[in-house]
Design an enzyme around this catalytic site. Structure first.
Site, PDB file in Angstrom:
ATOM      1  N   HIS A 363       0.812  -1.221   0.000  1.00  0.00           N
ATOM      2  CA  HIS A 363       0.000   0.000   0.000  1.00  0.00           C
ATOM      3  C   HIS A 363       0.837   1.259   0.000  1.00  0.00           C
ATOM      4  O   HIS A 363       0.449   2.269  -0.562  1.00  0.00           O
ATOM      5  CB  HIS A 363      -0.994  -0.041   1.164  1.00  0.00           C
ATOM      6  CG  HIS A 363      -2.149  -0.918   0.826  1.00  0.00           C
ATOM      7  ND1 HIS A 363      -2.173  -2.256   1.146  1.00  0.00           N
ATOM      8  CD2 HIS A 363      -3.271  -0.680   0.114  1.00  0.00           C
ATOM      9  CE1 HIS A 363      -3.284  -2.795   0.671  1.00  0.00           C
ATOM     10  NE2 HIS A 363      -3.967  -1.859   0.046  1.00  0.00           N
ATOM     11  N   ARG A 470      -9.707   5.503  -0.696  1.00  0.00           N
ATOM     12  CA  ARG A 470      -9.225   4.602   0.367  1.00  0.00           C
ATOM     13  C   ARG A 470      -9.359   5.335   1.692  1.00  0.00           C
ATOM     14  O   ARG A 470      -8.460   6.062   2.106  1.00  0.00           O
ATOM     15  CB  ARG A 470      -7.760   4.224   0.125  1.00  0.00           C
ATOM     16  CG  ARG A 470      -7.536   3.282  -1.043  1.00  0.00           C
ATOM     17  CD  ARG A 470      -6.081   2.833  -1.108  1.00  0.00           C
ATOM     18  NE  ARG A 470      -5.896   1.714  -2.009  1.00  0.00           N
ATOM     19  CZ  ARG A 470      -5.566   1.823  -3.300  1.00  0.00           C
ATOM     20  NH1 ARG A 470      -5.400   3.004  -3.846  1.00  0.00           N
ATOM     21  NH2 ARG A 470      -5.411   0.752  -4.056  1.00  0.00           N
ATOM     22  N   ARG A 506     -14.768   3.648   0.001  1.00  0.00           N
ATOM     23  CA  ARG A 506     -14.663   2.275   0.504  1.00  0.00           C
ATOM     24  C   ARG A 506     -14.653   2.314   2.023  1.00  0.00           C
ATOM     25  O   ARG A 506     -13.973   3.146   2.629  1.00  0.00           O
ATOM     26  CB  ARG A 506     -13.372   1.653  -0.013  1.00  0.00           C
ATOM     27  CG  ARG A 506     -13.129   0.284   0.564  1.00  0.00           C
ATOM     28  CD  ARG A 506     -11.993  -0.398  -0.112  1.00  0.00           C
ATOM     29  NE  ARG A 506     -10.708   0.165   0.291  1.00  0.00           N
ATOM     30  CZ  ARG A 506      -9.535  -0.237  -0.223  1.00  0.00           C
ATOM     31  NH1 ARG A 506      -9.517  -1.161  -1.164  1.00  0.00           N
ATOM     32  NH2 ARG A 506      -8.422   0.283   0.185  1.00  0.00           N
ATOM     33  N   ASN A 627      -5.509  -5.849  -7.281  1.00  0.00           N
ATOM     34  CA  ASN A 627      -4.267  -6.025  -6.511  1.00  0.00           C
ATOM     35  C   ASN A 627      -4.384  -7.246  -5.608  1.00  0.00           C
ATOM     36  O   ASN A 627      -3.532  -8.122  -5.590  1.00  0.00           O
ATOM     37  CB  ASN A 627      -3.976  -4.807  -5.633  1.00  0.00           C
ATOM     38  CG  ASN A 627      -3.918  -3.535  -6.425  1.00  0.00           C
ATOM     39  OD1 ASN A 627      -3.647  -3.562  -7.615  1.00  0.00           O
ATOM     40  ND2 ASN A 627      -4.191  -2.417  -5.780  1.00  0.00           N
ATOM     41  N   CYS A 675     -10.540  -1.200  -9.923  1.00  0.00           N
ATOM     42  CA  CYS A 675      -9.816  -0.122  -9.250  1.00  0.00           C
ATOM     43  C   CYS A 675      -8.450  -0.575  -8.738  1.00  0.00           C
ATOM     44  O   CYS A 675      -7.817   0.107  -7.954  1.00  0.00           O
ATOM     45  CB  CYS A 675     -10.649   0.460  -8.112  1.00  0.00           C
ATOM     46  SG  CYS A 675     -11.137  -0.761  -6.902  1.00  0.00           S
TER      47      CYS A 675
HETATM   48  C1  PEP Z   1      -7.168  -3.937  -4.683  1.00  0.00           C
HETATM   49  O1  PEP Z   1      -6.967  -4.835  -3.883  1.00  0.00           O
HETATM   50  O2  PEP Z   1      -7.016  -4.045  -5.918  1.00  0.00           O
HETATM   51  C2  PEP Z   1      -7.602  -2.619  -4.208  1.00  0.00           C
HETATM   52  C3  PEP Z   1      -7.983  -1.685  -5.039  1.00  0.00           C
HETATM   53  O3  PEP Z   1      -7.558  -2.405  -2.872  1.00  0.00           O
HETATM   54  P1  PEP Z   1      -6.190  -2.149  -2.068  1.00  0.00           P
HETATM   55  O4  PEP Z   1      -5.072  -2.037  -3.047  1.00  0.00           O
HETATM   56  O5  PEP Z   1      -6.392  -0.920  -1.275  1.00  0.00           O
HETATM   57  O6  PEP Z   1      -6.083  -3.377  -1.226  1.00  0.00           O
HETATM   58 MG    MG Z   2      -7.678  -4.626  -1.851  1.00  0.00          MG
END
Ligand code: PEP
Ligand code: MG
Length: 757
Positions: A363, A470, A506, A627, A675
């Site tokens: 992150h 986020r 979110r 992700n 996303c």
């Molecule tokens: C993901 O997991 O693709 C996502 C957008 O959430 P994060 O990267 O914040 O876990």
């Molecule tokens: Mg995620």
């Protein structure tokens, strides 16, 4: 044997520099194996040779003087094949290269094992004997095991020399590359500031004392505070514990004596170290010494030293609230970067980032991309604690940190910076143009945000909505949970700035690699544990306060969407929906006029992929978090640099899952967005458009590049490409096919800025 192995590794670990470490190795191995010779050759890339770095048994004068070109002699053979060679009589082997200066002619038996670190051979560890006999299996296995364990220590010691501009054999060196993975593209050159979590003795960097006398005085005052604490503790527990245990505090007081630990620290400060660094050095040395003792009572004293020194460190850090000074070209380096560390540096001064831990999809890397700061993650061999104040280059394209940059490397970096600026300026004209393919198929480009500054930048780039806010980011940089009112203000700012465009918020997604300093979650497998919706459903008070804040923030704007992370079953969705409905109902009862917002789920887990239909029926939209989906489908921790090369959103399994989600959600009549970071990868974006995603949500920095690529390709061509790659069974082949299409479309210069593997 195991005991001896451990002891050698520990001793080598304690050595302060490379030569000392190698001397211990040759001495101890010769002793333990009872051989007549033990030597180490290390590769010195600057002179392309293996240099005899240490030996017991060969002539001392030869050490540091004798070398073999790469590929030469038995040493070259061991290194080339990366395998041990065990010979009864070395002189009979065709590769044998006689080194006269060493006096090795009297030794016949030869066993050489490679020293391998991260797949590359650092050198060769050799034992020799006069007798003509093969070393037995046990000896060979011992040497292989030892070499594997020592490789990391040797690599670290070499790296430490390299950042001071010295090659393993003592030559002057520059442009030492520390490989990692790309965290955020771009290049930067600047001065390192090492940041570290408080109260961790193992992470204190070396730093010069600004004023030695003042530093000593400061240290003594902190020491006195700890002494005082000890006296208080000693008195407070009187009568509650046995007298021997109470004596522990007396022992602590003795250790703190001016002639004991305290004196050693002061001596080091006098030599120029700052107090925290001096304390950490002394503590580490004593802890190591105690840990090495065979007596269990004494070895446990290591814990006491740690405890005591941590207390002193606490005062040093607490009282030393002088703010870190950040130079104008700050490169922030840490063992493990966190969002909060980034937030502390004034934005205009932060030029680059490097982290020893973490990977391209951690992150903190995502945050760095959002901020447009060149970043290297997972630079596992970077001796970060010694980099403070040094000049380094961050190459965020290749994922490399370069220390001691030469003039020619600096020039290359400055040229790349110029090119980057030109590329960005060239895209400016696209801001107000619609995102549509060459044959007019319209696609919506939204942005991912976390901080208010992202919002401003996003609007500036022509974003059409926020696909992922986020919300944990403001939580991460706080010192406690923000109150409902504080959250309302934060959310209102985002909603207002974007209105009437949609803002998808979110709900709190902590856990995994995002732990709140004031709400620590310690688990063996954090990515499979208490994360996202699992945490908030267990804490309805946190969830409800957040949803209420979102709803209140949306009054009169009506552009809010709520999205649920880490969903693995329908129960979680229905529980969350109940809480959202209840929060809405209560606000209405309080007399507020609030529109009930669309609610969506994230598809981030393989389980959710297989339940797309059921989930889609319950909500208003779905959004793929690629992700996490990639991480969970491929069983590759997104945060672990060791397996970063296996993490690829172009893996056929990931693409198949994505296609299934789009198809099934559309069959349920629900819009689908994506996303995850792959949406911002120009090549991946072409595939996503072909799959039928309605919205691609990405970090604002990549928006115009993606728009440029989409506008230069037709939907037909994109679908042909998708048909083609769905027949392929390997991620790299797919990536190459996509790159080729972009190349043929004449937009390959944008590839440089893409980073999804
Ligand atoms: C993901 O997991 O693709 C996502 C957008 O959430 P994060 O990267 O914040 O876990
Ligand atoms: Mg995620």
């Amino acid at each position: 044997m195991l005991e001896e192995l451990r002891a050698i590794v520990q001793e080598v670990n304690a050595a302060r520099e490379l030569q000392a470490a190698l001397n211990i190795i040759v001495h101890r191995v010769r002793e333990v194996l009872g051989t007549q010779v033990c030597s180490v050759f290390l590769l010195d890339k600057d002179i392309n040779s293996h240099v005899l770095m240490a030996s017991e048994g060969l002539r001392k004068e030869a050490v540091g003087q004798v070398s073999l070109s790469v590929g030469e002699g038995l040493v070259g053979l061991v290194a080339k094949h990366a395998e041990p060679i065990n010979l009864q009589d070395a002189s009979l082997h065709p590769s044998f290269h006689y080194l006269q200066e060493t006096g090795e002619e009297e030794f016949h038996a030869f066993l050489g094992v490679p020293i391998i670190h991260h797949r590359s051979v650092l050198g060769v560890l050799i034992v020799q004997h006069k007798e003509k006999r093969r070393f037995d299996e046990g000896e060979e296995a011992f040497l292989v095991t030892l070499s594997a364990q020592l490789a990391g220590v040797i690599a670290h010691a070499e790296a430490t020399g390299a950042i001071h501009g010295i090659s393993p054999s003592g030559h002057k060196t520059s442009d030492t590359v520390f490989p990692g993975v790309s965290g955020s593209s771009g290049v930067a050159i600047g001065t390192v500031v090492v940041v570290f979590p408080h109260a961790d003795l193992n992470q204190i960097p070396d730093r010069p004392a600004r004023d030695i006398d003042a530093e000593i005085e400061f240290f003594n005052s902190c020491l006195e505070s700890v002494r005082e604490d000890m006296r208080v503790l000693h008195d407070r527990i009187a009568g509650r514990v046995a007298e021997e245990e109470r004596q522990l505090f007396d022992a602590y007081l003795h250790m703190l004596d001016d002639n004991a630990l305290g004196k050693e620290v002061v001596d080091r400060i006098s030599q120029g170290q700052w107090a925290q660094g001096a304390l950490a050095d002394v503590a580490r040395e004593h802890v190591r010494n105690f840990e090495q003792m065979n007596d269990s009572y004494l070895s446990e004293r290591a814990v006491d030293i740690k405890e005591l020194c941590s207390r002193v460190l606490f005062y040093l850090q607490d009282k030393d609230r002088v703010l870190t000074e950040y130079p104008d070209d700050t490169i922030l380096v840490s063992e493990e970067l966190t969002a909060a560390m980034l937030a502390e540096v004034p934005k205009e001064k932060l030029k680059g980032l490097a982290s020893v831990k973490g990977s391209g999809n951690s992150h903190v890397a995502i945050l760095a991309r959002t901020m447009g700061i060149p970043t290297v993650m997972g630079a596992v061999d970077l001796p970060y604690s010694q980099l403070d104040g040094k000049e380094v280059v961050i190459d965020g394209y290749k994922g490399e940190v370069i220390s001691n940059p030469s003039e020619s490397v600096k020039k290359r970096i400055l040229n790349t910076l110029k090119e980057q600026d030109q590329l960005i300026a060239g895209l400016e004209g696209l801001k107000d143009l619609p995102c549509e393919t060459a044959d007019k198929h319209r696609v919506h480009l939204w942005v991912n945000t976390g901080l208010m500054s992202d919002v401003m930048h996003s609007l500036d780039q022509g974003a059409e909505g926020i696909g992922l806010f986020r919300t944990e980011v403001p939580f991460l940089i706080n010192e406690r949970f923000p109150s409902e009112q504080e959250q309302t203000e934060i959310y209102r700012e985002q909603l207002q700035a974007f209105a009437p465009k949609v803002v998808t918020m979110r709900t709190l997604d902590v856990g995994g690699d995002k732990s709140l300093p004031y709400f620590p979650i310690e688990e063996a497998n954090p990515f499979l544990g208490w994360r996202g919706i699992r945490v908030t459903l267990d804490h309805p008070e946190i969830f409800t306060a957040q949803v209420r804040a979102m709803l209140r923030a949306s009054i009169g704007l009506e552009n809010l969407q709520i999205m649920l992370p880490m969903i693995s079953n329908v129960q979680e969705v229905s529980s969350a929906l109940q809480l959202i409905k209840k929060a809405h109902r209560e606000l209405i009862q309080e007399g507020l006029e609030i529109k009930y917002p669309p609610v969506g789920v994230m598809i981030e887990l393989p389980a959710a992929v297989y339940q797309t239909r059921a989930l889609a029926r319950m909500v208003d939209f779905v959004s793929v978090g690629s992700n996490d989906l990639t991480q969970y489908l491929l069983a590759v921790d997104r945060n672990n640099p060791r397996v970063a090369h296996l993490y690829s959103a172009f893996h056929p399994a990931v693409l198949t899952a994505l296609l299934q989600v789009v198809t099934q959600a559309h069959e349920e009549g629900k819009p689908v967005s994506i996303c995850g970071e792959m949406a911002g990868d120009p090549g991946a974006a072409v595939l996503l458009v072909a799959m039928g995603f309605d919205v691609l949500s990405m970090n604002a920095m990549t928006l115009l590049k993606v728009k440029s690529v989409i506008r230069s390709i037709s939907l037909d061509a994109a679908q042909d490409l998708l048909d083609q790659v769905m027949q392929m069974d390997d991620a790299q082949t797919i990536r190459s096919a996509v790159d080729l299409t972009l190349y043929n479309a004449g937009v390959d210069r944008l590839l440089r800025s893409s980073r999804t593997n």
